[in-house]
Scaffold this motif. Structure first.
Motif, PDB file in Angstrom:
ATOM      1  N   PRO A 157      -5.930  62.685 -78.723  1.00 56.96           N
ATOM      2  CA  PRO A 157      -5.977  61.199 -78.164  1.00 56.96           C
ATOM      3  C   PRO A 157      -6.791  60.634 -79.637  1.00 56.96           C
ATOM      4  N   ALA A 158      -7.430  61.374 -80.327  1.00 59.14           N
ATOM      5  CA  ALA A 158      -7.710  60.141 -81.065  1.00 59.14           C
ATOM      6  C   ALA A 158      -6.625  59.645 -82.366  1.00 59.14           C
ATOM      7  N   LEU A 159      -5.378  60.476 -82.542  1.00 59.95           N
ATOM      8  CA  LEU A 159      -4.236  60.519 -82.994  1.00 59.95           C
ATOM      9  C   LEU A 159      -3.799  58.963 -82.465  1.00 59.95           C
ATOM     10  N   ALA A 160      -3.853  59.314 -80.867  1.00 54.99           N
ATOM     11  CA  ALA A 160      -2.224  59.217 -79.461  1.00 54.99           C
ATOM     12  C   ALA A 160      -3.184  57.420 -79.903  1.00 54.99           C
ATOM     13  N   GLU A 161      -4.758  57.646 -79.968  1.00 50.69           N
ATOM     14  CA  GLU A 161      -5.712  55.907 -79.885  1.00 50.69           C
ATOM     15  C   GLU A 161      -4.879  55.594 -81.440  1.00 50.69           C
ATOM     16  N   LEU A 162      -5.366  56.026 -82.274  1.00 51.89           N
ATOM     17  CA  LEU A 162      -5.256  55.705 -83.484  1.00 51.89           C
ATOM     18  C   LEU A 162      -3.539  54.936 -83.641  1.00 51.89           C
ATOM     19  N   CYS A 163      -2.390  55.642 -83.466  1.00 48.29           N
ATOM     20  CA  CYS A 163      -0.955  55.442 -83.626  1.00 48.29           C
ATOM     21  C   CYS A 163      -0.647  54.209 -82.525  1.00 48.29           C
ATOM     22  N   ALA A 164      -1.322  53.824 -81.146  1.00 43.30           N
ATOM     23  CA  ALA A 164      -1.329  52.958 -80.482  1.00 43.30           C
ATOM     24  C   ALA A 164      -1.716  51.372 -81.135  1.00 43.30           C
ATOM     25  N   ALA A 165      -3.094  51.792 -82.088  1.00 49.97           N
ATOM     26  CA  ALA A 165      -3.755  51.019 -82.776  1.00 49.97           C
ATOM     27  C   ALA A 165      -2.910  50.226 -83.632  1.00 49.97           C
ATOM     28  N   VAL A 166      -2.011  50.965 -84.639  1.00 53.53           N
ATOM     29  CA  VAL A 166      -1.079  51.044 -85.308  1.00 53.53           C
ATOM     30  C   VAL A 166       0.032  49.607 -84.869  1.00 53.53           C
ATOM     31  N   ARG A 167       0.680  50.328 -83.716  1.00 54.13           N
ATOM     32  CA  ARG A 167       2.053  50.139 -83.288  1.00 54.13           C
ATOM     33  C   ARG A 167       0.940  48.279 -82.793  1.00 54.13           C
ATOM     34  N   ARG A 168       0.009  48.033 -82.001  1.00 52.35           N
ATOM     35  CA  ARG A 168      -0.737  46.818 -82.149  1.00 52.35           C
ATOM     36  C   ARG A 168      -0.706  45.845 -83.206  1.00 52.35           C
ATOM     37  N   LEU A 202       0.282  59.590 -92.777  1.00 53.00           N
ATOM     38  CA  LEU A 202      -0.027  58.518 -92.411  1.00 53.00           C
ATOM     39  C   LEU A 202       0.979  57.300 -92.564  1.00 53.00           C
ATOM     40  N   ALA A 203       1.408  57.419 -93.859  1.00 53.20           N
ATOM     41  CA  ALA A 203       1.360  56.052 -94.764  1.00 53.20           C
ATOM     42  C   ALA A 203       3.186  56.402 -93.878  1.00 53.20           C
ATOM     43  N   ARG A 204       3.700  57.362 -94.221  1.00 52.72           N
ATOM     44  CA  ARG A 204       4.831  57.193 -93.970  1.00 52.72           C
ATOM     45  C   ARG A 204       4.851  57.062 -91.927  1.00 52.72           C
ATOM     46  N   TRP A 205       4.062  57.327 -91.090  1.00 52.38           N
ATOM     47  CA  TRP A 205       4.501  56.711 -89.530  1.00 52.38           C
ATOM     48  C   TRP A 205       4.409  55.420 -89.498  1.00 52.38           C
ATOM     49  N   VAL A 206       2.823  55.313 -90.453  1.00 54.04           N
ATOM     50  CA  VAL A 206       2.806  53.643 -90.240  1.00 54.04           C
ATOM     51  C   VAL A 206       4.096  52.630 -91.070  1.00 54.04           C
ATOM     52  N   GLN A 207       4.793  52.973 -92.551  1.00 56.38           N
ATOM     53  CA  GLN A 207       5.807  52.378 -92.611  1.00 56.38           C
ATOM     54  C   GLN A 207       6.640  52.771 -91.177  1.00 56.38           C
ATOM     55  N   GLN A 208       7.281  53.617 -90.150  1.00 54.03           N
ATOM     56  CA  GLN A 208       8.238  53.874 -89.591  1.00 54.03           C
ATOM     57  C   GLN A 208       7.796  52.794 -88.173  1.00 54.03           C
ATOM     58  N   HIS A 213       8.624  47.582 -85.783  1.00 56.53           N
ATOM     59  CA  HIS A 213       8.300  46.347 -85.023  1.00 56.53           C
ATOM     60  C   HIS A 213       9.424  45.684 -85.294  1.00 56.53           C
ATOM     61  N   ALA A 214       9.340  45.451 -86.815  1.00 55.94           N
ATOM     62  CA  ALA A 214      10.350  44.501 -87.467  1.00 55.94           C
ATOM     63  C   ALA A 214      11.987  44.340 -86.398  1.00 55.94           C
ATOM     64  N   VAL A 215      12.782  45.720 -86.231  1.00 56.46           N
ATOM     65  CA  VAL A 215      14.179  45.846 -85.983  1.00 56.46           C
ATOM     66  C   VAL A 215      13.662  45.095 -84.318  1.00 56.46           C
ATOM     67  N   THR A 216      12.587  45.346 -83.363  1.00 55.52           N
ATOM     68  CA  THR A 216      11.900  44.471 -81.624  1.00 55.52           C
ATOM     69  C   THR A 216      12.801  43.505 -82.421  1.00 55.52           C
ATOM     70  N   LEU A 217      11.612  42.845 -83.715  1.00 60.31           N
ATOM     71  CA  LEU A 217      11.446  41.029 -83.544  1.00 60.31           C
ATOM     72  C   LEU A 217      13.137  40.261 -84.079  1.00 60.31           C
ATOM     73  N   ALA A 228       8.844  39.726 -91.305  1.00 63.77           N
ATOM     74  CA  ALA A 228       8.193  39.962 -92.837  1.00 63.77           C
ATOM     75  C   ALA A 228       6.726  39.537 -92.980  1.00 63.77           C
ATOM     76  N   GLY A 229       6.050  38.463 -92.480  1.00 64.94           N
ATOM     77  CA  GLY A 229       4.736  38.362 -92.511  1.00 64.94           C
ATOM     78  C   GLY A 229       4.264  38.765 -91.245  1.00 64.94           C
ATOM     79  N   SER A 230       4.895  39.077 -90.426  1.00 62.48           N
ATOM     80  CA  SER A 230       4.194  40.087 -88.863  1.00 62.48           C
ATOM     81  C   SER A 230       3.724  41.456 -89.585  1.00 62.48           C
ATOM     82  N   VAL A 231       4.518  42.640 -90.594  1.00 66.90           N
ATOM     83  CA  VAL A 231       4.329  43.658 -90.423  1.00 66.90           C
ATOM     84  C   VAL A 231       3.685  43.773 -91.482  1.00 66.90           C
ATOM     85  N   GLY A 232       3.423  42.233 -92.502  1.00 70.66           N
ATOM     86  CA  GLY A 232       2.477  42.214 -93.519  1.00 70.66           C
ATOM     87  C   GLY A 232       2.724  42.806 -94.725  1.00 70.66           C
ATOM     88  N   TYR A 233       4.308  41.705 -94.451  1.00 73.37           N
ATOM     89  CA  TYR A 233       4.611  41.265 -96.387  1.00 73.37           C
ATOM     90  C   TYR A 233       4.236  40.377 -96.418  1.00 73.37           C
TER      91      TYR A 233
END
Length: 259
Positions: A157-168, A202-208, A213-217, A228-233
């Motif tokens: 649950p803790a990791l799932a919530e973290l992943c949800a936050a990264v996706r948000r 974690l770094a690999r998951w964040v990049q994925q 998000h980028a492909v969806t946009l 680029a701006g929306s994903v932190g570049y």
């Protein structure tokens, strides 16, 4: 246009090894979790489709397809207008395909065969031209995996919530320290548990997550600068370089089937 049912249930018990359906879906269209007896190849000639199972999410742009084994619960969400062309394959009819969800390449020949299959009657003549076409389609349906945009889903649950936050908030700087604080874990515990739960650092998951998000946009026609701006570049060129390293194509080339 196609004069056939758009209800998936109408394709599960037909006395044919293969059934094909066409649906045109709007941006944001969501199909809730469901399953069916037949395996499915989900393919869109436009836009992108996010397929979600209990194991995680896959983003499938045009020129690629998602293979979903029979009986596996899955959900779908469209990014951009999606011209979906889907195959329902009877058990044992595509023996070369894997027993796990897989993103596969769709060759120009397979694309044309799929499109033509959606125009055939559900009870096509197996001894005539239509039967030959469907047998060729099954022959061409082979596992040619490609680099997939896959986000494994941790059950913790803790990791799932973290992943949800990264996706948000994919544009934030998700350092190990920031992520550990968010999950109320030490950095060492986070790194150990995250890799064990997802098979990724974690770094690999964040990049994925940023790529997803980028492909969806991009599928919705968002300009590369805004993506680029929306994903932190800070610059489109830095984003494009990362995108190319990860997926082997530029952000625009990815949707032209250049990989």
């Amino acid at each position: 246009m196609y004069g056939k049912s758009e209800d998936r249930d109408d394709y599960q018990d037909v006395p044919r090894p293969l059934a094909a359906m066409a649906r045109d879906l709007a941006d944001g269209h969501h199909i809730p979790p469901h399953h069916h007896r037949r395996a499915q190849l989900i393919y869109g000639t436009t836009g992108a489709i996010t397929v979600t199972t209990g194991q995680g999410s896959w983003v499938v742009p045009a020129t690629r397809g998602a293979w979903i084994p029979g009986g596996l619960e899955h959900a779908m969400t469209c990014a951009g207008a999606v011209a979906m062309r889907t195959l329902y394959v009877a058990p044992g009819a595509a023996h070369r395909m894997p027993a796990v969800p897989t993103v596969v390449s769709v060759s120009p020949l397979l694309r044309e065969l799929i499109d033509e299959a959606t125009r055939l009657p559900v009870h096509y003549d197996v001894r005539g031209r239509d039967g030959v076409l469907m047998r060729l389609l099954l022959h061409e349906l082979a596992p040619h995996p490609v680099t997939a945009l896959h986000l494994p889903a941790p059950s913790d649950p803790a990791l799932a919530e973290l992943c949800a936050a990264v996706r948000r908030r994919p544009g934030e700087r998700w350092t190990t320290g920031a992520a550990a604080a968010h999950a109320h874990l030490s950095t060492r515990s986070l790194q150990r548990r995250f890799t064990a739960a997802t098979g990724m650092s974690l770094a690999r998951w964040v990049q994925q997550a940023r790529l997803v998000h980028a492909v969806t946009l991009l599928a919705r026609g968002t300009p590369v600068t805004a993506v680029a701006g929306s994903v932190g570049y800070a610059t489109p060129s830095a984003f494009t370089a990362m995108f190319h390293r990860a997926l082997g194509a530029s952000p625009t080339g990815y949707f032209r089937g250049s990989v």
